[in-house]
Design an enzyme around this catalytic site. Sequence first.
Site, mmCIF file in Angstrom:
data_model
loop_
_atom_site.group_PDB
_atom_site.id
_atom_site.type_symbol
_atom_site.label_atom_id
_atom_site.label_comp_id
_atom_site.label_asym_id
_atom_site.label_seq_id
_atom_site.Cartn_x
_atom_site.Cartn_y
_atom_site.Cartn_z
ATOM 1 N N GLU A 47 -5.185 -8.787 -1.207
ATOM 2 C CA GLU A 47 -5.877 -8.739 0.095
ATOM 3 C C GLU A 47 -7.356 -8.542 -0.146
ATOM 4 O O GLU A 47 -7.743 -7.687 -0.943
ATOM 5 C CB GLU A 47 -5.373 -7.574 0.959
ATOM 6 C CG GLU A 47 -3.979 -7.736 1.489
ATOM 7 C CD GLU A 47 -3.579 -6.605 2.432
ATOM 8 O OE1 GLU A 47 -4.459 -6.040 3.102
ATOM 9 O OE2 GLU A 47 -2.385 -6.294 2.475
ATOM 10 N N GLU B 93 0.835 -1.215 0.000
ATOM 11 C CA GLU B 93 0.000 0.000 0.000
ATOM 12 C C GLU B 93 0.865 1.258 0.000
ATOM 13 O O GLU B 93 0.821 2.063 0.939
ATOM 14 C CB GLU B 93 -0.972 -0.040 1.180
ATOM 15 C CG GLU B 93 -1.931 -1.217 1.051
ATOM 16 C CD GLU B 93 -2.914 -1.375 2.192
ATOM 17 O OE1 GLU B 93 -2.683 -0.815 3.271
ATOM 18 O OE2 GLU B 93 -3.935 -2.062 2.007
HETATM 19 C C1 BG6 Z 1 -4.431 -3.625 4.621
HETATM 20 C C2 BG6 Z 1 -3.054 -3.879 5.156
HETATM 21 O O1 BG6 Z 1 -4.590 -2.268 4.554
HETATM 22 O O2 BG6 Z 1 -5.529 -4.011 5.368
HETATM 23 C C3 BG6 Z 1 -2.978 -4.998 6.174
HETATM 24 O O3 BG6 Z 1 -2.149 -4.120 4.121
HETATM 25 C C4 BG6 Z 1 -4.177 -4.921 7.085
HETATM 26 O O4 BG6 Z 1 -1.753 -4.890 6.837
HETATM 27 C C5 BG6 Z 1 -5.442 -5.103 6.269
HETATM 28 O O5 BG6 Z 1 -4.134 -5.823 8.137
HETATM 29 C C6 BG6 Z 1 -6.705 -5.119 7.083
HETATM 30 O O6 BG6 Z 1 -6.769 -4.002 7.908
HETATM 31 P P1 BG6 Z 1 -6.973 -4.095 9.475
HETATM 32 O O7 BG6 Z 1 -6.763 -2.738 9.953
HETATM 33 O O8 BG6 Z 1 -8.354 -4.581 9.670
HETATM 34 O O9 BG6 Z 1 -5.968 -5.055 9.970
#
Ligand code: BG6
Length: 498
Positions: free
Chosen positions: A393, A198
Amino acid sequence: MADTHHGTAFPEGFLWGGATAANQCEGGWNEGGKGISAADVFAFRDPNNATSGADIHANCDVTDADIDEALAADDDTRYPKRRGADFYHRYAEDIALYAEMGFKVYRMSIAWSRIFPRGDEQEPCEEGLAFYERVFDECAKHGIEPLVTMSHYEPPLAFCREYNGWYDRRSIDFFCRYVDVITRRYAGKVKYWLTFNEVDSILRHPFMTGGLIESRWTPEEFPAVVRQAMHHQFVASARATKICHENIPGSKVGCMLTKVTFYPYTCKADDVLAAQRRMRETYCYGDVQVFGAYPHYLLNDYKNRGVEIHQEPGDAQVMRENPVDFVSFSYYMSSCAAGEAKGLEVTEANTTTGVKNPYLPSSEWGWQIDPVGLRVSLIDLYDRYRKPLFIVENGIGVREEPDDEGRIHDDYRIDYLSAHLAEAKKAILEDGVELMGYTSWAPIDLVSNSTNQMSKRYGFVYVDADDHCQGTYDRLRKDSFWWYQKVIATNGADLSAE
Ligand code: BG6
């Protein structure tokens, strides 16, 4: 959202798997010669107060006083990323679970501070290198291809404190030394790489991403500081791509973007314009890394802000000559933008906020659930970049505990993921998008990036640990484990819950 292509598989060779990051799953923060990283000084805050945008910022950005407090703390339970999900000690068990689901690929990151504990050393830490070698060998044993993020929110703390992180031009050489070491060492073991997770996030959380302790500058100075740091990351990313291609012929290097798709709140032209401008805030990063040059609109924005960045001779050339091979992104939600947002309900997005979409449901953390938005995002990105895409993701964070029989019936997760995969399939089959793979976030419960909560669970595998690092850390398969196993076994032809 129904799978209107039920029975039709994803393209042959599609890379199915899951994604984690060292700072959130590894633990072992002071073992194996590892240096302290930025993630190790994020203190846990009461979850009841930690779900607003302002608190998310407080979870990811620290002052020197916070760091001093963290370093003095002898109670690690306040710093959950130090413990993660204990992957450092259980990697073989976890990779075996991924193999049981049929993973083709496992996205993970290398903690820079395990290889160069301070970030500025001449020689790497052999113990750290050996650790990841064991991890990659374990993947190979199960026929799993690693996809490695070189930097996922874990800059070494000494690099942040003593050099002001990415603001210092020397950051480029430190990072490239690290990249050279890991790409040489793992040349026969890792083919797929991502430079910065990101990369667009530096403006939203400058410490976590850029190692910048914001309180060291005045509010007037900081916009230029953060954009200078961003420039160093762009140059470092291009040089890392070059190093990787040279050290590992045939390797593929991607950029990684946070894809928060913004819709206009209404069809009013002002809302459309507001959405377009929000999208540019993400696209500018992809534009630099794919097209190899700053887009004019970004430089124009700097001019309007009175921000000047220093570029060295050769920077433009290295960026131009080393574009990425593919575009990867995280997708969890969409959001709205409005010309006049006053009076409209605002909701959380991934480390940002946006106007709430009245047509979408939200997760417990206010992230709006929008499978069709994934299809929209895929089309947008493919039309813009014409490069293979990789969803690295996608998932939903939920509070969950085993029932009396020790089971977790996470049908909500199956619904969320199958709906998103159905839209990805449509993007491939109907919209002609080229998609290399899909790694869900996260295959196993780990510490939330934005809130530092263990209780924001994403996994197919439950980890017995709470927000205060209490528990056995034992692993337990949720219902979605077997669902994902079936999805992979059918190459996505069967996404159904049955
Ligand atoms: C993404 C990141 O933005 O979202 C991860 O790359 C992160 O590191 C994931 O864990 C989910 O976000 P969160 O804040 O729910 O863990």
